[in-house]
Design an enzyme around this catalytic site. Structure first.
Site: not given
Ligand code: EPU
Length: 418
Positions: A22-23, A92, A116, A121, A305, A397
């Site tokens: 998915k990711n 998201r 969320c 996030r 995850d 999802r």
């Molecule tokens: N963060 C910030 N600012 C930003 C972006 C992130 O402070 O601009 C913080 C977040 O709040 C969090 C940390 O950085 O504390 C890491 O967040 P990240 O941005 O890496 O998460 P994401 O990109 O929104 C992806 C996966 C998630 C997975 C996380 C962490 C996708 C589509 N989603 O989310 O997947 O948990 O990385 O590995 O790639 C899931 O599949 O169930 C899922 C939630």
């Protein structure tokens, strides 16, 4: 709405094939915005999030077809750069179109994702990066509006390691003028999958898989030809735990063990048997489950995850485990549901203290997010009696036919209307 019913206590045995990740597929679909023409992706999982992203691309004017794991995206006639609230609020990861739309049209209007279930996030790092590349950014009526007739390369130091943030900035900079360097970039395998695909399209990206990624802007990209999406390491990990918690013996095909070191290490430590075999991994257990401590971290650390699924396993371990969540400190909604099945879990700040019990017992439960639903399915498989999991749309999802695959592996699991 549907719910899943499980009658627990059956061993998970046989062979399962892991679907595409998915990711990985969501950013790959967003990448198709960058090249006019028809791109083809293979090994695409059949997930609600994939369909949501397909719908978003269609709203933006792309033609999308999806059948039997093959998706074609023709972005030749894209003519819209607005990602509406109704779609973004359901997923998201829609924010992944922000970079490619700005790169292609010089502007984008993407709804800000709201709250969320797994915690706050923010996307400030995505926006900071786009500003460094020369985009103006405004927040108007709940929408992010970018304006950048031509993005220019720059040095982007991320304050935190962010997966979709890194992906969005790679997608923004591949067509920018000059060189971009991402510092403290995410090293997740899904970022690597995106970079490999973009390089096949003609991009010039190096350093992916490390925390310094360099992107030299190119004038044009060609469509993606037959790109095979990497296997889903979280789906694979979920099956591994299904085998261990049911004293099963499962061969997991299409699973890249090299991307799963942290999880495999922990499972071996707690007493599972894991063997590399041709084409995948065999995971079995004689029922011995020792406790262990886990801290979630960016890759190659233990993935957030898999935290919920591991909490289920530790609920039946011999001893005390502490699970500490450093990525999403409030991602513990599943703890309350697991307690309803007899688990002994105390939350202390961003840690869960889990005292293993003899066994879990089936109960009606409610899923709060994707991985929490998976943890409840695992709990149901390992428990005695009947477990009901409502709000199962969360599971759909991100897991490709989880219940159907588990049924083939010996589980007593089915769906009913709520
Ligand atoms: N963060 C910030 N600012 C930003 C972006 C992130 O402070 O601009 C913080 C977040 O709040 C969090 C940390 O950085 O504390 C890491 O967040 P990240 O941005 O890496 O998460 P994401 O990109 O929104 C992806 C996966 C998630 C997975 C996380 C962490 C996708 C589509 N989603 O989310 O997947 O948990 O990385 O590995 O790639 C899931 O599949 O169930 C899922 C939630």
């Amino acid at each position: 709405m549907e719910k899943i019913i499980i009658e627990g206590g059956k061993k998970i045995e046989g062979e399962v094939t892991v679907s595409g990740a998915k990711n990985a597929v969501l950013p790959l679909m967003a990448a198709c915005i960058l090249a006019e023409g028809k791109s083809t992706l293979r090994n695409v999982p059949d997930l609600a999030d994939v369909r949501t992203m397909a719908k978003l691309l269609q709203i933006l004017g792309a033609e999308v077809e999806f059948e039997n794991g093959v998706m074609t995206i023709d972005s030749s006639n894209m003519n819209n750069w607005v990602a509406p609230y109704d779609l973004v609020k359901t997923m998201r990861a829609s924010v992944l179109v922000l970079g490619p739309l700005t790169a292609r049209f010089g502007r984008a209007r993407v709804s800000l994702p709201g709250g969320c279930a797994i915690g706050e996030r923010p996307i400030d790092q995505h926006l900071k990066g786009l500003e460094i590349l020369g985009s103006e950014i405004e927040i108007e009526e709940g929408y992010i509006e970018t304006n950048a007739p031509k993005l220019k390369g720059g040095i982007i130091p991320f304050d935190v390691s962010t997966v979709t943030g890194t992906e969005n900035l790679i997608l923004s900079s591949v067509l920018a003028e000059g060189e971009t360097m991402l510092l403290n970039a995410a090293c997740e395998p899904e970022v690597t999958d995106l970079a490999l695909a973009l390089n096949e399209m003609g991009a010039d990206i190096t350093g992916f898989g490390t925390d310094i990624i360099t992107i030299k802007g190119v004038g044009k990209l060609s469509p993606l030809v037959d790109y095979e999406v990497m296997p889903d390491r979280i789906e694979a990990g979920t099956y591994m735990i299904a085998s261990v918690i049911t004293k099963g013996d499962l061969f997991i095909r299409n699973c890249r063990f090299e991307n799963m070191g942290a999880l495999i290490g922990k499972l071996i430590e707690i007493g599972a048997h894991i063997k590399r075999e041709d084409g995948g991994l065999r995971v079995s257990s004689n029922g011995e489950i020792r406790s262990t401590d886990i801290t979630t971290l960016p890759y190659p650390g233990f993935p957030t995850d898999m935290q919920a699924q591991m909490m289920t396993l530790m609920s039946t371990a011999d001893g005390l485990s502490v699970l500490t969540e450093t990525i999403f400190p409030q991602r513990f909604l599943h703890a309350g549901e697991l307690r309803r099945m007899g688990a002994d879990i105390k939350l202390v700040g961003n840690s869960a203290v889990v005292r293993g019990v003899q066994g879990l017992s089936g109960a009606p439960t409610m899923a709060s997010d994707l991985r929490a639903s998976a943890s409840l399915v695992l709990a149901g498989l390992g428990a005695t009696g009947r477990t009901e999991i409502s709000r199962v749309y969360h599971l759909d999802r991100g897991y490709d036919k989880l219940d159907e695959k588990l049924e083939i592996l010996g589980a007593r699991i089915w769906r009913e209307k709520e």
